[in-house]
Design a protein around this motif. Sequence first.
Motif, PDB file in Angstrom:
ATOM      1  N   GLU A  83       0.805  -1.226   0.000  1.00 56.69           N
ATOM      2  CA  GLU A  83       0.000   0.000   0.000  1.00 56.69           C
ATOM      3  C   GLU A  83       0.840   1.280   0.000  1.00 56.69           C
ATOM      4  OE1 GLU A  83      -3.114   2.121   2.989  1.00 56.69           O
ATOM      5  OE2 GLU A  83      -3.382  -0.028   2.632  1.00 56.69           O
ATOM      6  N   GLY A  84       1.866   1.344   0.802  1.00 57.75           N
ATOM      7  CA  GLY A  84       2.684   2.557   0.890  1.00 57.75           C
ATOM      8  C   GLY A  84       3.849   2.587  -0.068  1.00 57.75           C
ATOM      9  N   PHE A  85       3.920   1.628  -0.977  1.00 53.33           N
ATOM     10  CA  PHE A  85       4.984   1.521  -1.983  1.00 53.33           C
ATOM     11  C   PHE A  85       6.366   1.327  -1.363  1.00 53.33           C
ATOM     12  CE2 PHE A  85       2.623   4.280  -5.384  1.00 53.33           C
ATOM     13  CZ  PHE A  85       1.538   3.438  -5.317  1.00 53.33           C
ATOM     14  N   GLU A  86       6.437   0.944  -0.085  1.00 49.68           N
ATOM     15  CA  GLU A  86       7.700   0.661   0.611  1.00 49.68           C
ATOM     16  C   GLU A  86       8.672   1.839   0.613  1.00 49.68           C
ATOM     17  OE1 GLU A  86       8.596  -1.921   2.499  1.00 49.68           O
ATOM     18  OE2 GLU A  86       6.717  -2.949   2.154  1.00 49.68           O
ATOM     19  N   GLY A  87       8.184   3.030   0.392  1.00 49.46           N
ATOM     20  CA  GLY A  87       9.055   4.201   0.411  1.00 49.46           C
ATOM     21  C   GLY A  87       9.348   4.774  -0.966  1.00 49.46           C
ATOM     22  N   ALA A  88       8.879   4.109  -2.017  1.00 53.87           N
ATOM     23  CA  ALA A  88       9.038   4.675  -3.362  1.00 53.87           C
ATOM     24  C   ALA A  88       8.101   5.873  -3.492  1.00 53.87           C
ATOM     25  CB  ALA A  88       8.714   3.630  -4.424  1.00 53.87           C
ATOM     26  N   ALA A  89       8.462   6.794  -4.375  1.00 48.61           N
ATOM     27  CA  ALA A  89       7.658   7.996  -4.576  1.00 48.61           C
ATOM     28  C   ALA A  89       6.416   7.731  -5.402  1.00 48.61           C
ATOM     29  CB  ALA A  89       8.497   9.083  -5.244  1.00 48.61           C
ATOM     30  N   GLY A  90       6.484   6.721  -6.270  1.00 43.07           N
ATOM     31  CA  GLY A  90       5.338   6.461  -7.122  1.00 43.07           C
ATOM     32  C   GLY A  90       5.525   5.236  -7.979  1.00 43.07           C
ATOM     33  N   SER A 119       3.389  21.783 -11.758  1.00 46.32           N
ATOM     34  CA  SER A 119       2.725  20.904 -12.721  1.00 46.32           C
ATOM     35  C   SER A 119       1.860  19.889 -11.993  1.00 46.32           C
ATOM     36  CB  SER A 119       3.760  20.155 -13.558  1.00 46.32           C
ATOM     37  OG  SER A 119       4.591  21.049 -14.243  1.00 46.32           O
ATOM     38  N   PRO A 120       0.774  19.482 -12.628  1.00 45.55           N
ATOM     39  CA  PRO A 120      -0.029  18.414 -12.028  1.00 45.55           C
ATOM     40  C   PRO A 120       0.715  17.091 -12.114  1.00 45.55           C
ATOM     41  CG  PRO A 120      -0.859  18.949 -14.196  1.00 45.55           C
ATOM     42  CD  PRO A 120       0.222  19.957 -13.901  1.00 45.55           C
ATOM     43  N   VAL A 121       0.305  16.147 -11.293  1.00 49.51           N
ATOM     44  CA  VAL A 121       0.876  14.805 -11.371  1.00 49.51           C
ATOM     45  C   VAL A 121       0.579  14.258 -12.765  1.00 49.51           C
ATOM     46  CG1 VAL A 121       0.810  12.464 -10.431  1.00 49.51           C
ATOM     47  CG2 VAL A 121       0.566  14.429  -8.902  1.00 49.51           C
ATOM     48  N   PRO A 122       1.601  13.772 -13.462  1.00 47.87           N
ATOM     49  CA  PRO A 122       1.374  13.288 -14.833  1.00 47.87           C
ATOM     50  C   PRO A 122       0.392  12.128 -14.889  1.00 47.87           C
ATOM     51  CG  PRO A 122       3.720  13.500 -14.367  1.00 47.87           C
ATOM     52  CD  PRO A 122       3.005  13.686 -13.073  1.00 47.87           C
ATOM     53  N   LEU A 123      -0.385  12.107 -15.969  1.00 48.68           N
ATOM     54  CA  LEU A 123      -1.229  10.944 -16.224  1.00 48.68           C
ATOM     55  C   LEU A 123      -0.298   9.760 -16.411  1.00 48.68           C
ATOM     56  CD1 LEU A 123      -3.798  12.438 -18.748  1.00 48.68           C
ATOM     57  CD2 LEU A 123      -4.123  11.988 -16.313  1.00 48.68           C
ATOM     58  N   GLY A 124      -0.608   8.659 -15.799  1.00 39.84           N
ATOM     59  CA  GLY A 124       0.244   7.481 -15.895  1.00 39.84           C
ATOM     60  C   GLY A 124       1.186   7.317 -14.725  1.00 39.84           C
ATOM     61  N   LEU A 125       1.299   8.337 -13.878  1.00 41.05           N
ATOM     62  CA  LEU A 125       2.111   8.255 -12.658  1.00 41.05           C
ATOM     63  C   LEU A 125       1.165   8.286 -11.465  1.00 41.05           C
ATOM     64  CD1 LEU A 125       4.786   8.382 -10.992  1.00 41.05           C
ATOM     65  CD2 LEU A 125       4.590  10.885 -11.173  1.00 41.05           C
ATOM     66  N   ARG A 126       1.296   7.307 -10.599  1.00 45.01           N
ATOM     67  CA  ARG A 126       0.522   7.320  -9.356  1.00 45.01           C
ATOM     68  C   ARG A 126       1.495   7.542  -8.216  1.00 45.01           C
ATOM     69  NH1 ARG A 126      -2.488   2.293  -6.650  1.00 45.01           N
ATOM     70  NH2 ARG A 126      -0.560   1.431  -7.426  1.00 45.01           N
ATOM     71  N   LEU A 127       1.292   8.623  -7.483  1.00 42.33           N
ATOM     72  CA  LEU A 127       2.176   8.944  -6.360  1.00 42.33           C
ATOM     73  C   LEU A 127       1.825   8.114  -5.137  1.00 42.33           C
ATOM     74  CD1 LEU A 127       2.477  12.843  -6.418  1.00 42.33           C
ATOM     75  CD2 LEU A 127       4.139  11.156  -7.228  1.00 42.33           C
ATOM     76  N   ARG A 132       2.988  12.158  -1.694  1.00 42.44           N
ATOM     77  CA  ARG A 132       2.012  13.204  -1.977  1.00 42.44           C
ATOM     78  C   ARG A 132       1.815  14.096  -0.732  1.00 42.44           C
ATOM     79  NH1 ARG A 132      -1.891  13.609  -5.800  1.00 42.44           N
ATOM     80  NH2 ARG A 132      -1.770  11.426  -6.334  1.00 42.44           N
ATOM     81  N   ASP A 133       1.711  13.469   0.436  1.00 38.79           N
ATOM     82  CA  ASP A 133       1.547  14.238   1.676  1.00 38.79           C
ATOM     83  C   ASP A 133       2.748  15.138   1.948  1.00 38.79           C
ATOM     84  OD1 ASP A 133      -0.888  12.983   2.005  1.00 38.79           O
ATOM     85  OD2 ASP A 133      -0.171  11.587   3.567  1.00 38.79           O
TER      86      ASP A 133
END
Length: 137
Positions: A83-90, A119-127, A132-133
């Motif tokens: 869930e938290g991506f283990e510390g990855a940004a996205g 810039s907005p978060v790019p389409l195709g990238l999930r943070l 994000r926080d």
Amino acid sequence: AEDEALILMQLEFLVEDAGHVVVGSAATAEEAIGIAQAVRPHLVFVDLQLRGGSSGIDIVRALRDDAAMILVFVTANAQHLPEGFEGAAGVIAKPYTEAVVFDTLAYFHECVHAPPPRSPVPLGLRLAPAYRDALDT
């Protein structure tokens, strides 16, 4: 870190075409960790499943405490990430487009050099929620 040669070459070309320098590539977690610790790149793209049964999660766990590195999963198995991506940004889901890679590179460039990004978060990238926080504070 990518164990499929054609995908690795494509990603390297896209990074270079966007005006950045590829400082290393690896097919296993062990290789990737060694290169990243020696070179200390600003951005690390990490596939989830690597050669020899190694995992991109191992890479992220080993490197996540280095605040100078932004770690981003690039995987067809995004649903298997913790869930938290283990510390990855996205995460960028495969298959991705050239535009997703270019926009992601530009976005994280802003995050590092002109925070917070305009810039907005790019389409195709999930943070990742934690990343994000951190940007919102």
